[in-house]
Design a protein around this motif. Structure first.
Motif, short mmCIF file in Angstrom:
data_model
loop_
_atom_site.label_atom_id
_atom_site.label_comp_id
_atom_site.label_asym_id
_atom_site.label_seq_id
_atom_site.Cartn_x
_atom_site.Cartn_y
_atom_site.Cartn_z
N PRO A 192 0.83 -1.22 0.00
CA PRO A 192 0.00 0.00 0.00
C PRO A 192 0.86 1.26 0.00
N THR A 193 0.63 2.14 -0.98
CA THR A 193 1.42 3.36 -1.11
C THR A 193 0.48 4.56 -1.18
N PHE A 194 0.74 5.57 -0.35
CA PHE A 194 -0.15 6.73 -0.23
C PHE A 194 0.55 7.99 -0.71
N CYS A 195 -0.26 8.92 -1.17
CA CYS A 195 0.22 10.27 -1.48
C CYS A 195 -0.49 11.31 -0.62
N ASP A 196 -1.62 10.90 -0.04
CA ASP A 196 -2.37 11.79 0.85
C ASP A 196 -1.94 11.54 2.30
N ARG A 197 -1.46 12.60 2.98
CA ARG A 197 -0.89 12.45 4.31
C ARG A 197 -1.93 11.98 5.33
N GLU A 198 -3.11 12.56 5.31
CA GLU A 198 -4.13 12.19 6.28
C GLU A 198 -4.55 10.72 6.12
N ALA A 199 -4.71 10.29 4.88
CA ALA A 199 -5.09 8.89 4.63
C ALA A 199 -3.98 7.95 5.09
N PHE A 200 -2.73 8.35 4.87
CA PHE A 200 -1.59 7.54 5.29
C PHE A 200 -1.55 7.39 6.81
#
Length: 469
Positions: A192-200
């Motif tokens: 899983p790789t995120f770009c959105d800080r809050e979602a991460f």
């Protein structure tokens, strides 16, 4: 700053303490004494005694260099049987040669030497097996797989994953990543790789990730701050892994993570290998306390039962090390009542809920004695930050800075804050701030002797206090 929990665990696995060395010396001495009579030697001669003494000394000197005190989950037979036997035979031969060189006419009784060699070898092997089992048992919560979230470019994340995967017996597993450069064309990481800080951050919390590694260049230092701020009230170790290799001047703040240097930003200030001795002391002290105080426990239980209706013991859910919830035991000091859902009201002066027997138990801290059972169960320590009701934790962790970090070690029956007057009702925020400040001081300055000082102070002046009601 010390290395963190899992770094400390690897140190604990690699190095044995003085207790392990002492057990080997005792096994050698006991083997010699047991075989004196069996070999027809009523008492060891002066040279026989010198041989035993030299063997004990050489064992202390050379056993560590043979890797005798390295505890791993692999090659058990080699580490715990073959190496100790070979190391002991080497020490015995070297000791004989040394004594004979000093007194050329001395010749030890061969029958005694053979029996001594065999019995002491068996003793040393048993000591190694026991130490191996104890170390793994005491660090079982640390040697489990540690899940890691990585923040950095795809290339940096991939490099860290390769290093972790290439390390034998690694305790780390990268499970999620935050890509700081989502516009760059890169091969997916396969996790899983995120770009959105809050979602991460939400994923990290919900998945109960153990560590956050910030693998960003020094030029992108501003990337660090938002993550630290968002996770400052979570029990997660946060490390900064800059793209540098020559930071030896800052060893006090570095951690070696599978061949990668990291700067600890948020981590436990007490290394796990230091806590092994604390664990042993806790269990032994608690067992002795329960045996010695058993008449007192029985008397208090009878008094509580006769004072009012209800169970003898009061149980309440509290947070332990790393936020793990457990049930704390106390002698019941209040009349049976039902709290409103989601609230826990602290006892106040002249609280009508407190029984006459309960008031005495609270003033003398006798109501806390059942917590020695919590210590035996491994849920608490003799000395540490006092655990609070979970409802109070939720209230204070966003108000009092550093509050959540009290739970980086096991809570204690007594603590630095308690012997310095911070116990009882916290009717003002300032009181809780003072208690937390003392708890954080204890974490930053912990030593075995500080624990002994707190125990002695609790026994001689801490059993009664005006704020306990």
């Amino acid at each position: 700053m010390h290395s963190t929990t899992h770094t400390g665990t690897s140190v604990a696995i690699r190095n044995g303490g003085m207790l392990a060395r002492l057990s080997d010396v005792v096994a050698i001495a006991a083997g010699a004494l047991l075989t004196f009579r069996a070999a027809g030697i009523s008492e060891g001669s002066g040279y026989d005694s010198a041989l035993v003494a030299f063997s004990m000394l050489l064992a202390l000197m050379f056993f560590p260099s043979w890797g005798m005190y390295r505890v791993t989950r692999q090659r058990l037979f080699w580490r715990c049987v073959l190496v100790p036997v070979l190391a002991w035979l080497f020490v015995l031969v070297a000791s004989c040669a040394l004594v004979i060189a000093l007194h050329r006419s001395y010749r030890p009784a061969m029958e005694w030497i053979k029996e001594w060699a065999f019995i002491s070898a068996a003793g040393v092997v048993l000591c190694r097996l026991a130490a191996h089992a104890i170390c793994l048992q005491l660090t079982r919560h640390d040697v489990r797989t540690c899940t890691v979230a990585v923040v950095g470019s795809t290339a940096n994340c991939r490099q860290l994953m390769r290093k972790v995967d290439a390390t034998p017996d690694s305790v780390y597993r990268v499970t999620v990543a935050f890509d700081t450069d989502p516009k760059a064309q890169a091969i997916p990481l396969g996790l899983p790789t995120f770009c959105d800080r809050e979602a991460f951050v939400s994923y990290v919390r919900n998945a109960h990730i153990d560590e956050l590694w910030l693998a960003v260049p020094l030029s992108e230092g501003q990337t660090i701050v938002p993550f630290v701020e968002l996770l400052r009230n979570d029990l997660i170790n946060i490390r900064f892994i800059p793209d540098v290799s020559g930071l030896s001047a800052f060893n006090a703040g570095l951690a070696n993570l599978e061949g990668t240097s990291a700067i600890n930003l948020v981590a436990s200030p007490i290394a796990s290998h230091s806590l092994i001795g604390k664990e042993i002391f806790d269990r032994v002290f608690a067992l002795c306390a329960l045996l010695v105080l058993s008449p007192v426990l029985a008397g208090v239980a009878l008094a509580v039962k006769c004072s009012s209706r209800g169970p003898v013991l009061f149980k309440q859910r509290r947070k332990g090390a790393n936020g793990k919830v457990f049930s704390i035991y106390k002698f019941r000091s209040m009349r049976a009542h039902v709290e409103a859902a989601g609230t826990v009201k602290q006892a106040t002066r002249n609280d009508p809920r407190v029984t006459r027997v309960g008031a005495f138990l609270r003033r003398t801290s006798l109501d806390e004695l059942p917590q020695f059972f919590n210590v035996l169960r491994g849920e608490m320590s003799v000395v540490g930050p006092r655990p609070h009701a979970i409802e109070h934790d939720k209230f204070y962790q966003d108000i009092v800075d550093g509050y959540i970090h009290r739970y980086r070690i096991k809570p204690g029956i007594t603590g630095w804050a308690q012997i310095n007057g911070f116990r009882g009702e916290t009717d003002r925020i300032e009181k809780m701030q003072g208690r937390v400040a003392h708890d954080l001081y204890y974490l930053s300055n912990w030593s075995f002797w500080l624990d002994m000082r707190i125990v002695m102070a609790t026994i001689f002046k801490g059993l009664g206090h005006g704020n306990a009601y």
